[in-house]
Structures are given as C-alpha cells and as structure tokens.
Design a protein around this motif. Structure first.
Motif, PDB file in Angstrom:
ATOM      1  N   LEU A  73      26.407  47.579  68.220  1.00  0.00           N
ATOM      2  CA  LEU A  73      27.705  47.777  68.860  1.00  0.00           C
ATOM      3  C   LEU A  73      28.335  49.094  68.416  1.00  0.00           C
ATOM      4  N   LYS A  74      28.275  49.390  67.125  1.00  0.00           N
ATOM      5  CA  LYS A  74      28.826  50.659  66.645  1.00  0.00           C
ATOM      6  C   LYS A  74      28.093  51.839  67.282  1.00  0.00           C
ATOM      7  N   ASN A  75      26.787  51.703  67.450  1.00  0.00           N
ATOM      8  CA  ASN A  75      25.993  52.747  68.087  1.00  0.00           C
ATOM      9  C   ASN A  75      26.452  52.981  69.527  1.00  0.00           C
ATOM     10  N   ALA A  76      26.686  51.898  70.260  1.00  0.00           N
ATOM     11  CA  ALA A  76      27.156  52.011  71.643  1.00  0.00           C
ATOM     12  C   ALA A  76      28.548  52.648  71.696  1.00  0.00           C
ATOM     13  N   VAL A  77      29.406  52.205  70.800  1.00  0.00           N
ATOM     14  CA  VAL A  77      30.753  52.773  70.739  1.00  0.00           C
ATOM     15  C   VAL A  77      30.689  54.277  70.488  1.00  0.00           C
ATOM     16  N   ARG A  81      38.981  47.200  65.944  1.00  0.00           N
ATOM     17  CA  ARG A  81      40.334  47.641  66.305  1.00  0.00           C
ATOM     18  C   ARG A  81      40.672  48.986  65.640  1.00  0.00           C
ATOM     19  N   GLN A  82      40.256  49.165  64.395  1.00  0.00           N
ATOM     20  CA  GLN A  82      40.497  50.439  63.712  1.00  0.00           C
ATOM     21  C   GLN A  82      39.798  51.585  64.442  1.00  0.00           C
ATOM     22  N   VAL A  83      38.567  51.360  64.826  1.00  0.00           N
ATOM     23  CA  VAL A  83      37.814  52.382  65.557  1.00  0.00           C
ATOM     24  C   VAL A  83      38.489  52.669  66.896  1.00  0.00           C
ATOM     25  N   ASP A 128      41.437  55.762  71.566  1.00  0.00           N
ATOM     26  CA  ASP A 128      42.500  55.562  72.551  1.00  0.00           C
ATOM     27  C   ASP A 128      42.269  54.334  73.418  1.00  0.00           C
ATOM     28  N   LEU A 129      41.663  53.307  72.845  1.00  0.00           N
ATOM     29  CA  LEU A 129      41.559  52.010  73.506  1.00  0.00           C
ATOM     30  C   LEU A 129      42.854  51.246  73.283  1.00  0.00           C
TER      31      LEU A 129
END
Length: 198
Positions: free
Chosen positions: A100-104, A138-140, A145-146
């Motif tokens: 998930l972090k990779n996709a983000v 949420r921090q990321v 700007d989500l």
C-alpha cells in the motif's frame, strides 16, 4: 430515487485499494462488501477495485521524461479519474503494509494524483482491528492533500466471535456491513461537498 436518475454530475466514482494482496484477505473482503453495498443500497456511488499487485517497487530510475512504466501509468490514471479513494488498510508492525505504501508513493510522484480527493479508510485484523495503520496513512495523506472523512471510523477485529468473515474472506457480519455502509455514505457526502467547491 431510481438508479437511472443518477446524472454524471452526481455520480461519485471510488477507487478502492487493498493493502493486502492475498486473495482471501479480510481487507479485500471489506472492499468486496463495499462494492456489493454500493451496488444494492447506495444510489450514485460506483466503486472499482484497483489491484496494486502489478506495481513494481518504487524506483525513480523507471521514470522517463514525464512518463512512467505502463503498469504505473495505468494505476495513476485510475486514481486521477476517481472522485475519491477507499483504502482497506491492514496493520503490519503498527503501520500500513509495504504494497500500500508503494502504491501511495507511485501515485504521489509529480504530478501528485491524490490531491484534493476525499478518502476513507477501513481495516480488519486482530487486536485493534488495523487501527494503527490508519493513523499512519492519515499522516501520509496530509502531505498528499487527501481529505479523509473523520467519522465514522471503521476498525474490525476479525478474530473476535461471532465470525466476521467466511473461509473465503467475505464479510458476513451484518452489523459490520451496516457500519461499512455508513462509511461509504460519509465518503460520498464529502466527495459531493468537495465537488461543489471546485
């Protein structure tokens, strides 16, 4: 309101991502349930599951002059076209999963395609039900700007009786389905609110 009366201006398109790649994972089960709920009982909400398993590990050497590898380009386009995002985020070591972090990170490469979209997070797992992963995500999201919905929150302890999922990872708990529906309604409302401000 009949489904046929939904106009293009009121339809909310949701890109749904699961941080767990396992076919029978509970978090993928939450997305399957969300799709079913949106199809049967929420007018104007269309959810598409976006598979992040084909994405290579982030490596900026793979980027060309303003271009990305085909799998990355296709993924980024799906995010760009969506009105909002539904993350199903398992908790790995007090944080979100590596896939998930990779996709983000791939979708955040300039230009950032997450920006100004509404988002919601759901999670299932042991203990806190994946809650700690949500706080990191949420921090990321602040930097990306989500715009996350604040309430309701959805954490599901998948191992506490009665059974929440069947052997294929499908959500079977009716109370959890109702809670999931409330998350989707909140996501839809925030997406429409943000659209009106544009």
């Amino acid at each position: 309101m009949e489904a046929a009366s939904v106009t293009a201006s009121s339809l909310i398109r949701v890109a749904a991502l699961s941080g767990s790649l396992r076919k029978s994972s509970y978090n993928r089960g939450l997305i399957r349930s969300a799709i079913e709920i949106s199809n049967t009982s929420i007018n104007g909400l269309q959810i598409e599951y976006i598979d992040i398993s084909p994405l290579p590990l982030l490596n900026t050497d793979l980027e060309g002059e303003g271009s990305f590898p085909p799998a990355i380009e296709a993924f980024r386009q799906k995010i760009l076209e969506a009105d909002c995002i539904l993350f199903a985020s398992p908790e790995y070591n007090y944080s979100m999963s590596a896939p998930l972090k990779n996709a983000v990170d791939w979708a955040s490469r300039p230009p950032n395609v997450w920006a100004d979209k509404a988002a919601a997070i759901v999670s299932a797992g042991g203990g806190f039900g994946g809650g700690r992963s949500q706080y990191h995500l949420r921090q990321v999201g602040v930097f990306l700007d989500l715009h996350f919905i604040n309430k309701p929150e959805f954490f599901l302890n998948a191992f506490q009786p009665p059974a929440k999922f069947d052997s294929d990872g499908n959500l079977i708990d009716e109370e959890a389905k109702e809670r999931l529906k409330e998350v989707l309604l909140s996501l839809q409302a925030l997406s429409l609110k943000l659209r009106r401000k544009q």
